[in-house]
Write a protein that holds these residues in place. Structure first.
Motif, mmCIF file in Angstrom:
data_model
loop_
_atom_site.group_PDB
_atom_site.id
_atom_site.type_symbol
_atom_site.label_atom_id
_atom_site.label_comp_id
_atom_site.label_asym_id
_atom_site.label_seq_id
_atom_site.Cartn_x
_atom_site.Cartn_y
_atom_site.Cartn_z
ATOM 1 N N HIS A 10 -12.816 4.367 -3.370
ATOM 2 C CA HIS A 10 -11.754 4.439 -2.374
ATOM 3 C C HIS A 10 -10.555 5.224 -2.906
ATOM 4 N N VAL A 11 -9.529 5.291 -2.080
ATOM 5 C CA VAL A 11 -8.259 5.879 -2.484
ATOM 6 C C VAL A 11 -7.188 4.819 -2.249
ATOM 7 N N ALA A 12 -6.342 4.614 -3.241
ATOM 8 C CA ALA A 12 -5.214 3.692 -3.116
ATOM 9 C C ALA A 12 -4.017 4.487 -2.618
ATOM 10 N N VAL A 13 -3.522 4.122 -1.452
ATOM 11 C CA VAL A 13 -2.374 4.783 -0.847
ATOM 12 C C VAL A 13 -1.148 3.910 -1.092
ATOM 13 N N VAL A 14 -0.126 4.493 -1.701
ATOM 14 C CA VAL A 14 1.127 3.788 -1.969
ATOM 15 C C VAL A 14 2.209 4.436 -1.105
ATOM 16 N N THR A 15 2.910 3.604 -0.356
ATOM 17 C CA THR A 15 3.956 4.098 0.535
ATOM 18 C C THR A 15 5.320 3.604 0.068
ATOM 19 N N ASP A 16 6.374 4.245 0.561
ATOM 20 C CA ASP A 16 7.727 3.817 0.214
ATOM 21 C C ASP A 16 8.050 2.440 0.778
ATOM 22 N N ARG A 17 7.540 2.173 1.987
ATOM 23 C CA ARG A 17 7.719 0.878 2.659
ATOM 24 C C ARG A 17 6.403 0.534 3.332
ATOM 25 N N THR A 18 6.178 -0.776 3.515
ATOM 26 C CA THR A 18 4.952 -1.188 4.185
ATOM 27 C C THR A 18 5.154 -2.502 4.926
ATOM 28 N N PRO A 19 4.497 -2.661 6.069
ATOM 29 C CA PRO A 19 4.510 -3.952 6.743
ATOM 30 C C PRO A 19 3.352 -4.846 6.268
ATOM 31 N N PHE A 20 2.463 -4.322 5.414
ATOM 32 C CA PHE A 20 1.271 -5.043 4.977
ATOM 33 C C PHE A 20 1.588 -6.050 3.874
ATOM 34 N N HIS A 21 0.987 -7.245 3.999
ATOM 35 C CA HIS A 21 1.045 -8.244 2.935
ATOM 36 C C HIS A 21 -0.195 -8.038 2.062
ATOM 37 N N PRO A 22 0.000 -7.849 0.733
ATOM 38 C CA PRO A 22 -1.159 -7.653 -0.142
ATOM 39 C C PRO A 22 -1.689 -8.982 -0.675
ATOM 40 N N VAL A 23 -2.926 -8.978 -1.124
ATOM 41 C CA VAL A 23 -3.439 -10.115 -1.871
ATOM 42 C C VAL A 23 -3.078 -9.881 -3.334
ATOM 43 N N ASP A 24 -2.722 -10.959 -4.009
ATOM 44 C CA ASP A 24 -2.436 -10.909 -5.441
ATOM 45 C C ASP A 24 -3.643 -11.518 -6.134
ATOM 46 N N ASP A 25 -4.372 -10.727 -6.904
ATOM 47 C CA ASP A 25 -5.602 -11.197 -7.537
ATOM 48 C C ASP A 25 -5.389 -12.371 -8.473
ATOM 49 N N ARG A 26 -4.200 -12.528 -9.010
ATOM 50 C CA ARG A 26 -3.939 -13.650 -9.923
ATOM 51 C C ARG A 26 -3.479 -14.900 -9.185
ATOM 52 N N TRP A 27 -3.082 -14.766 -7.940
ATOM 53 C CA TRP A 27 -2.646 -15.907 -7.138
ATOM 54 C C TRP A 27 -3.048 -15.633 -5.687
ATOM 55 N N PRO A 28 -4.352 -15.665 -5.408
ATOM 56 C CA PRO A 28 -4.836 -15.255 -4.079
ATOM 57 C C PRO A 28 -4.744 -16.366 -3.031
ATOM 58 N N ASP A 29 -3.534 -16.888 -2.841
ATOM 59 C CA ASP A 29 -3.373 -18.001 -1.912
ATOM 60 C C ASP A 29 -3.315 -17.565 -0.452
ATOM 61 N N GLN A 30 -3.150 -16.295 -0.209
ATOM 62 C CA GLN A 30 -3.116 -15.787 1.166
ATOM 63 C C GLN A 30 -3.836 -14.448 1.185
#
Length: 128
Positions: A10-30
């Protein structure tokens, strides 16, 4: 958009701002939000960090704890390589509102249940 970096298939797209909530692999509670970039599907959204050399670390590749000031923290939007926008392009990000609402209700319910359990068990002992 800030940059696009190959990440596996895949390609990881990084933006200046985002409305997306990411998953945190070390604390994947959401779980991560779902949605699109320029109408093309976002396959996953993960917490990312930029290392000292400017390299992008994604999800399980991050080598420090979340929030550590030695890294710059970003949200990475993983897309299929053919769907990656041109680097530096102005892009429209759209979150799947129905999915976010459903996940948010479940996540909030878990917090409320934990709070109720804490109150019900208060005074029953515990650790110093």
């Amino acid at each position: 958009m800030r940059r696009c970096v190959p990440y596996g298939e895949h390609v990881a797209v990084v933006t200046d701002r985002t409305p997306f909530h990411p998953v945190d692999d070390r604390w994947p509670d959401q779980p991560a939000d779902a949605g699109t970039i320029e109408g093309r599907p976002v396959l996953d959204v993960r917490l990312g960090a930029v290392d000292d050399g400017g390299g992008l670390l994604v999800g399980p590749d991050i080598d420090v704890r979340r929030g550590d000031p030695v890294r710059s923290w970003v949200v990475t939007h993983l897309v299929a390589a053919p769907d990656a926008p041109p680097e530096g392009a102005l892009v429209r990000l759209q979150v799947d509102a129905a999915r976010r609402a459903a996940v948010g209700r479940g996540h909030t319910a878990c917090h409320l249940a934990a709070r109720a359990m804490d109150e019900a068990c208060a005074g029953l002992g515990g650790k110093d």
